[in-house]
Design an enzyme around this catalytic site. Structure first.
Site, PDB file in Angstrom:
ATOM      1  N   LYS B  89      47.671  37.935  44.142  1.00 14.97           N
ATOM      2  CA  LYS B  89      47.606  37.897  42.683  1.00 14.97           C
ATOM      3  C   LYS B  89      47.449  39.312  42.135  1.00 14.97           C
ATOM      4  O   LYS B  89      46.848  40.142  42.815  1.00 14.97           O
ATOM      5  CB  LYS B  89      46.454  36.994  42.226  1.00 14.97           C
ATOM      6  CG  LYS B  89      45.063  37.458  42.724  1.00 14.97           C
ATOM      7  CD  LYS B  89      44.391  38.393  41.791  1.00 14.97           C
ATOM      8  CE  LYS B  89      43.417  39.294  42.419  1.00 14.97           C
ATOM      9  NZ  LYS B  89      42.712  40.228  41.586  1.00 14.97           N
ATOM     10  N   ASP B 167      42.106  42.886  36.717  1.00 14.89           N
ATOM     11  CA  ASP B 167      42.399  42.621  38.129  1.00 14.89           C
ATOM     12  C   ASP B 167      41.364  41.658  38.708  1.00 14.89           C
ATOM     13  O   ASP B 167      41.734  40.626  39.278  1.00 14.89           O
ATOM     14  CB  ASP B 167      42.477  43.917  38.939  1.00 14.89           C
ATOM     15  CG  ASP B 167      42.778  43.637  40.403  1.00 14.89           C
ATOM     16  OD1 ASP B 167      43.942  43.370  40.727  1.00 14.89           O
ATOM     17  OD2 ASP B 167      41.829  43.631  41.213  1.00 14.89           O
TER      18      ASP B 167
END
Lengths: 306, 306
Positions: B89, B167
């Site tokens: 991801k 993030d």
């Protein structure tokens, strides 16, 4: 069909009111806008869509022409009442708001039409047909206009969620995503944001077409003198040039230019969708803009004063 | 299945290598990374995926663990060769890159798995089950960690497209979009971007759940001392609290905490998808992040030095 307009600003007056008046499928029934002086269309006027829904005449559909930041809230209220909704572009301030409206429309059975008016410019449909069988080698978009001429006093455009130069730029992206065969993705972006504002006054994008072709985009909101709204596509069958925002098309075999009937096309499509019980929401243009903000390098530019 | 890893950075070493070694469905066949010292996994090492595909041992699948900015290019090359692809991801640097990869996988017949590892944390599946029948009244997300501890020297994280505090924050969003019944949309956002960087070091979001409930999000990358990765959901059946990034779950009826098996879950799911000939790409978490950049107010914050 009885239609109301929510948000009686410049685009509603310049385009939506005349288009509704000229379309036999629609009858203007009411208007809503927080400015009481805005109600000059000869029909009942309300300070909000909510007030209109509570006290106004019955309507079947609503065209939402407010700034994008409040579009979701108003559209959601209309869809919850089962009204058909036409959204000016961009459909909402965020992609997730747009997805929420799509889900709401699907649940209510009402038509939701996220209109991209530039796709109805005279040269766009023939450009799409011409490109359908061809291989794209490269493309470039140049969209340079004077914000002071086209958006006088519209401070929302430089506020967060107002898109800045992407407000016109998204028109170019709505054409490009419509006429090019295959998808486009954003690779890199540079955004120039005035020190005293939230949204960019200029931007440069590097995009790629499915087949690998490079697409460059130059957006500028401070162009004085001649204005530029051009898309050029190099193909294995020669060069396509769309100018004047899609109105003028030049192909190797010749040129043509049509009259401006963008909003007539928007309302004809809206009527067609309602009759067919369908919705149409293509998020590709707004997704490219969101990607430009997500991926982009932000540069501080000189303050902008209207 | 013979698998390669592209991008041998911290997450590949900390999580992917051990998870592959522990999963009988996969056999590590090669690694690729521009740093020649990175090749320490006891298998052939190449400076790029392209070099590996040209000269390396045959592989069936690739796990892509590079920074997000180069993920699309590498994944596209792997999918074009018919290899199954696992994406760390976020799946790519932009939503349109992610959509392009999805289209490429559909055309090639290969499996594309855009993994959200936090969804495999021990408390997440039971939280989702518990929330399924309940009405959400409000929710809050607090994700506060020390970037210097968790991302030492990872300059890409503060570069354009590196997401900054999103993030880790996208892990929270991947859990929230998974456990809450119904969709979430972003209303407003504030992003703090250090003067010398491109991506935010802190962010505050206001989101809304389908049913109208407010969801607040606080993300902070400069938290020293105790770290916080909490999601609280108020419902008509009481309060749910997920802590430690999803590992610890507290419900009105009691608490439980599981061991960290996130990446074991990721690889088990990848194997299952490959066997079923399916892909799984949920863009909802990245869409919320893109929306935060698109809609957000950007504030300049103090310079960040690693």
């Amino acid at each position: 069909m009885r239609i109301a307009i929510a948000g009686l600003g410049k685009i509603a007056r310049d385009q939506h009111l005349p288009a509704i008046a000229a379309d036999p499928a629609f009858l203007l029934a009411a208007t809503a806008d927080p400015d009481p002086r805005a109600g000059a269309a000869g029909v009942p006027h309300f300070e909000s869509l909510e007030a209109m829904l509570a006290d106004g005449p019955p309507v079947d559909a609503v065209a939402i022409c407010t700034p994008p930041q409040s579009r979701h809230r108003i559209a959601d209220a209309a869809l919850a009442r089962g009204l058909h909704v036409l959204l000016e572009k961009p459909p909402a301030a965020t992609l997730s708001e747009t997805a929420a409206l799509e889900a709401r429309a699907a649940a209510s059975g009402a038509t939701l039409f996220a209109a991209w008016h530039s796709r109805f410019a005279a040269g766009v449909a023939p450009a799409r047909d011409w490109l359908a069988g061809r291989r794209v080698l490269a493309a470039s978009i140049e969209w340079r206009e004077d914000v002071r001429v086209w958006h006088p006093g519209q401070d929302w455009i430089f506020a967060a969620g107002g898109l800045g130069v992407f407000d016109p730029g998204i028109n170019a992206l709505s054409i490009a995503t419509h006429i090019l065969p295959g998808a486009i993705h954003l690779a890199t972006a540079e955004l120039d944001i005035p020190e005293n504002r939230e949204a960019p006054v200029a931007a440069r994008l590097a995009m790629r077409h499915d087949g690998g072709a490079a697409i460059t985009v130059e957006l500028d909101f401070l162009q004085t003198g001649p204005q530029t709204w051009d898309i050029a596509v190099e193909t294995d069958g020669g060069r396509l040039l769309l100018q004047r925002g899609g109105a003028a098309l030049t192909l190797p075999e010749g040129s043509r230019e049509g009259e401006d009937r963008e909003y007539a096309g928007v309302y004809a499509r809206f009527a067609e969708l309602i009759r067919g019980g369908a919705s149409e929401v293509d998020i590709a243009p707004l997704r490219l803009v969101a990607d430009a903000f997500l991926r982009g390098t932000m540069r501080r530019a000189a303050p902008f004063t209207g």
